[in-house]
Design an enzyme around this catalytic site. Structure first.
Site, short mmCIF file in Angstrom:
data_model
loop_
_atom_site.label_atom_id
_atom_site.label_comp_id
_atom_site.label_asym_id
_atom_site.label_seq_id
_atom_site.Cartn_x
_atom_site.Cartn_y
_atom_site.Cartn_z
N ASP A 9 12.54 21.60 -24.12
CA ASP A 9 11.31 22.19 -24.29
C ASP A 9 10.33 21.28 -24.74
O ASP A 9 10.49 19.88 -24.98
CB ASP A 9 11.59 23.05 -25.84
CG ASP A 9 10.30 23.68 -26.41
OD1 ASP A 9 9.67 24.28 -25.77
OD2 ASP A 9 10.15 23.48 -27.66
N ASP A 11 6.52 21.39 -26.69
CA ASP A 11 6.01 21.74 -28.01
C ASP A 11 7.04 22.00 -29.27
O ASP A 11 7.67 22.90 -28.94
CB ASP A 11 4.80 22.63 -28.01
CG ASP A 11 3.94 22.59 -26.98
OD1 ASP A 11 3.93 21.62 -26.31
OD2 ASP A 11 2.98 23.35 -26.77
#
Length: 355
Positions: A9, A11
């Site tokens: 991922d 953010d």
């Protein structure tokens, strides 16, 4: 061998996620998570390939213009690249949850090509992210999810967890003659449990584990009412396969090994974990059996093992006592295997780039 991947991922995992609006849409909002770059470099050296996968709500709309995203994102990628961190792919879903698209995590549309048969090493690939949707994505992909958190599972912890060696394999081999179950742990010692129904053979297999510095469990039910041929042969095949699987991508192993004197015997063993099966064997015995093990089956065992393990193996012994001669072969092989499977780095020990 299939490839190990990390699906990461963006953010909240690679870079900090602004709590005000959850958008990195200005340069002053770009901040890397602690230790992310050195740990990713370490994981790359350990053989992982990196894929970034991120949901960017409403990207390209008035609420999140593409240009506002591109500036900080491109700078982030430039910094990663300048430090040696390379992502094979960057996968972005630009939709809102209300759009009910096929590509938003935890759905697997963006990663479908990795789910094809043998496209990735599912047992050693991971999703890393800070949200429950990242863990759900891992579940949907059939791999392990690691939920990132600065305190409970930060990048330093993830790096240690994913590079810690615990090489293990389990092989079950069933035929009309034998039912065999083999487990090996190359980075653990002691507590080996071996039961083939041939007592002296059990003792010899234990010599391999003891002097090899690893643990194994072997259970065999064979047609011993006929003789020990199938039991010994098939155990060699299953053990060789298990050792090969446990070695994995062979990254960092020493590859070669040599040794061993024992009492009046001198046993010589040379081993190359080469991927090219071959056995050179020289040993003479006075009697047809040592204990309940046929001496003619010793060569057959090592030939079977070297074939399924994919190793070049040279074995030779001289001495006066049959028991010592047999034991010297198994001890020498175990001691040589200890040297060859030891991990000393993170590169593949081959000029060809493959073993």
């Amino acid at each position: 061998m299939s490839q190990k991947y990390l699906f990461i991922d963006r953010d909240g995992t690679l870079i900090s996620e602004p709590p005000s609006d959850f958008q990195v849409d200005r340069f002053d909002k770009l901040a890397f998570e602690p230790e992310v770059i050195p740990v990713l470099l370490k994981l790359q050296k350990a053989g992982f390939k990196l894929v970034m996968i991120t949901n960017q709500d409403g990207l390209g709309t008035q609420s999140f213009p593409q240009a506002d995203f591109d500036g900080p994102h491109n700078l982030m990628m430039q910094i990663f690249t300048s430090q040696g961190v390379c992502f094979d792919e960057v996968l972005i879903c630009p939709h809102l949850p209300a759009d009910d698209c096929d590509c938003r995590k935890p759905k697997v549309k963006l990663v479908e090509r990795y789910l094809a048969e043998q496209a990735m090493d599912s047992a050693n690939s991971y999703v890393i992210g800070d949200r429950a949707t990242d863990i759900q994505l891992a579940d949907n992909m059939g791999i392990t999810g690691l939920r990132y958190h600065r305190e409970t599972l930060n990048w330093t912890m993830i790096g240690e967890q994913l590079t810690k060696r615990d090489r293990y394999a389990h092989v079950v081999r069933n035929t009309k003659e034998t039912q065999i179950d083999v487990s090996v742990w190359l980075d653990r010692e002691g507590n080996s449990k071996i039961n083939t129904g041939v007592g002296f053979f059990d003792h010899m297999l234990d010599q391999i584990a003891t002097h090899g510095g690893f643990r194994m469990e072997i259970t065999v039910k064979g047609d011993l009412y006929i003789d020990d041929h199938h039991t010994v042969e098939d155990t060699g095949l299953a053990l060789g396969e298990a050792l090969k699987l446990a070695l994995g991508d062979k990254r960092g192993i020493c590859r070669f090994g040599f040794v061993l004197p024992m009492d009046e015997c001198l046993a010589r063993c040379a081993l190359d974990i080469s991927g090219r099966p071959h056995l050179e064997y020289k040993a003479e015995f006075t009697y047809q059996r040592v204990g309940d093990l046929s001496t003619e089956m010793i060569e057959h065992f090592f030939r079977s093992l070297s074939y399924t393990m994919g190793v070049t193996l040279h074995l030779k012994t001289k001495g006066k006592n049959d028991h010592h001669r047999v034991e010297s072969l198994f001890k020498a092989f175990g001691r040589t295997l200890r040297q060859a499977i030891r991990v000393e780095g993170d590169t593949l020990p081959s000029s060809k780039g493959v073993l």
